[in-house]
Design an enzyme around this catalytic site. Structure first.
Site: not given
Ligand code: NAD
Length: 459
Positions: A154, A229, A263, A361
């Protein structure tokens, strides 16, 4: 949902279908049906599939990079690198598919044979963010498949087109139907359905800390395995004996490339008082030398942020900060910058440890600078956030490096390198609020995507 090019919001990339619960049911059921024949394949046979998948991605590298760059606003040079990394990841895990080693354990009963097997978990849900829209799905799917699981991905809505292109490569490589599935749509709707599906035995999530906490709670409620993560507030520390130019170059790159949307991006820099002026002067020069540009331009290093929502939330935080920034590399006023979601690379100096710039962040090209009296003070400032993903120390002093390695709260620790990037064959992940504690990539992925069966055979 309308998916637009972050460099040019008038460029419609895709109309993303809003998946519904039935789509999740269909995808999970396809993955469940494909599970038995896939796990029954030998490791070497699964490896051949992954090598073929790597080859197809390699053949389509330029086309995939173009889609990726346009959809999520990643400068084309980095987009090419990200696709190339997928090839490396798949080739690495093809090799790992033959290394699902267990242990031989002497039994209490004389003559008995006791050992552990590593078995696949079953159907695994992969929930991914938009910022590494092909590498993160691949670094989750590759080990999952190598060890005999099937998956449902997803992706974030904003990277649906890339995920679709990735699924096309899996089909072109001849992966058996149902082994790798993609569902598109809102996380709040189908993400929760996916984690709740009875056949899903584990979820690997990467994204924000807020959503990660909800994913962990839902998975724990079902007693399925999860890894989350999440975000970071990554730090570089610059000591008086550092190579100042190198430290400034890598801090500027870590903070500003891809508009700070990794990230592992450097969002804080802690500088020894003695060299602060010299370092900041060099940092300005290095930031100025990173070209802002529409992401299709070969020279672009700093692109736009992902969306208008992201731009306005970053602006709202910066508007609330007392005092002027130390340095702003203004966005050009030419027509090329008219229609994108641009945020100017910005540095704040002498930031208070409890300020929003130090703690939250922002996911944009914003760097907060702090002054340190000595190494221990620098490490204390570095550790003073809820996060613990990535950290870097610039020094030539081995004793300082060893003390920092021992004391720093981060899952990824660098000396004389930037906070971003990781080798695909090395474990990746954070500590504190950045992770639920497991690791991705490298041999660590085997721990997550397999479970242990302890076997005793008596005479
Ligand atoms: P996000 O948390 O908004 O979304 C991540 C995923 O979760 C998306 O696919 C989204 O559709 C899904 N999602 C949203 N609500 C959900 C729910 N209730 N249940 C299940 N899934 C749900 O993050 P984003 O804006 O796509 O990405 C940016 C974030 O990701 C930043 O905080 C960044 O630091 C983090 N990130 C972390 C790493 C790592 O390895 N630590 C790597 C890349 C990005």
């Amino acid at each position: 949902m309308q998916d637009v090019n972050p460099s040019d919001a008038t460029d419609l990339v895709a109309e993303v279908p809003e998946g519904v619960s039935d789509d999740v049911v269909a995808a999970v059921s396809a993955a469940a049906s494909a599970l038995e024949p896939w796990r029954a394949l030998s490791g070497p046979a699964r490896a051949e599939h992954l090598y073929r998948w790597a080859a197809v991605i390699g053949e389509r590298q330029e086309a995939l990079a173009q889609v990726l760059s346009r959809e999520v606003g990643k400068p084309i040079g980095e987009a090419r690198g990200e696709v190339g990394r997928c090839v490396m990841i798949l080739r690495y895990y093809a090799g790992e598919a033959v290394r699902a080693y267990g242990d031989m354990i002497p039994a209490q009963t004389a003559g008995a044979l006791q050992f552990t097997l590593r078995e696949p978990l079953g159907v695994v849900a992969l929930i991914t963010p938009w910022n590494f829209p092909i590498a993160i799905p691949v670094w989750k799917a590759a080990p999952a498949l190598a060890f005999g699981n099937t998956v449902v991905l997803k992706p974030a809505e904003a990277s649906s087109q890339v995920a679709t292109a990735l699924a096309e490569t899996a089909a072109a490589a001849g992966l058996p139907a149902g082994v790798f599935n993609v569902v598109l749509g809102s996380g709040a709707v189908i993400g929760q359905d996916l984690i709740g599906a009875a056949d899903v035995r584990a979820v690997s999530f990467t994204g924000s800390s807020r959503i990660g906490a909800a994913v962990a709670a839902q998975a724990a409620g079902r007693n399925i395995r999860y890894q989350t993560e999440m975000g970071g507030k990554n730090v570089a520390i610059v000591m008086p004996d550092a190579d100042i130019r190198q430290a400034a170059l890598l801090t500027a790159a870590g903070a500003m490339r891809y508009a700070g949307q990794k990230c592992t991006a450097t969002s804080r820099v802690v500088v020894a008082r003695e060299i602060e002026e010299q370092f900041l002067g060099e940092l300005r020069a290095q930031i100025q030398s990173l070209p802002l540009g529409p992401v299709g331009e070969a020279t672009a290093a700093v692109g736009p942020v992902i969306s208008e929502t992201s731009r306005s939330s970053i602006r709202a935080v910066l508007d609330g900060v007392a005092g002027d920034p130390y340095y702003v590399n203004a966005v050009p006023t030419t027509a090329a910058f008219d229609k994108g979601f641009w945020v100017a690379p910005t540095v704040y100096r002498n930031v208070a440890a409890d300020s929003v710039l130090a703690q939250q962040e922002l996911f944009g090209p914003v760097l907060a600078e702090f002054t340190a009296d000595d190494l221990d003070h620098a490490i204390a400032l570095a550790n003073d956030t809820p996060y613990g993903l990535s950290a870097s120390l610039f020094t030539r002093d081995l004793r300082a490096a060893l003390r920092y390695i021992d004391r720093i709260h981060a899952g990824l620790v660098r000396v004389n390198g930037d906070t971003t990037g990781v080798d695909p064959h090395a474990p990746f992940g954070g500590t504190k609020g950045s992770s639920s504690g497991s690791r991705e990539q490298g041999s660590a992925a085997r721990e997550f995507y397999t479970e242990i069966k302890t076997v005793q055979v008596n005479p």
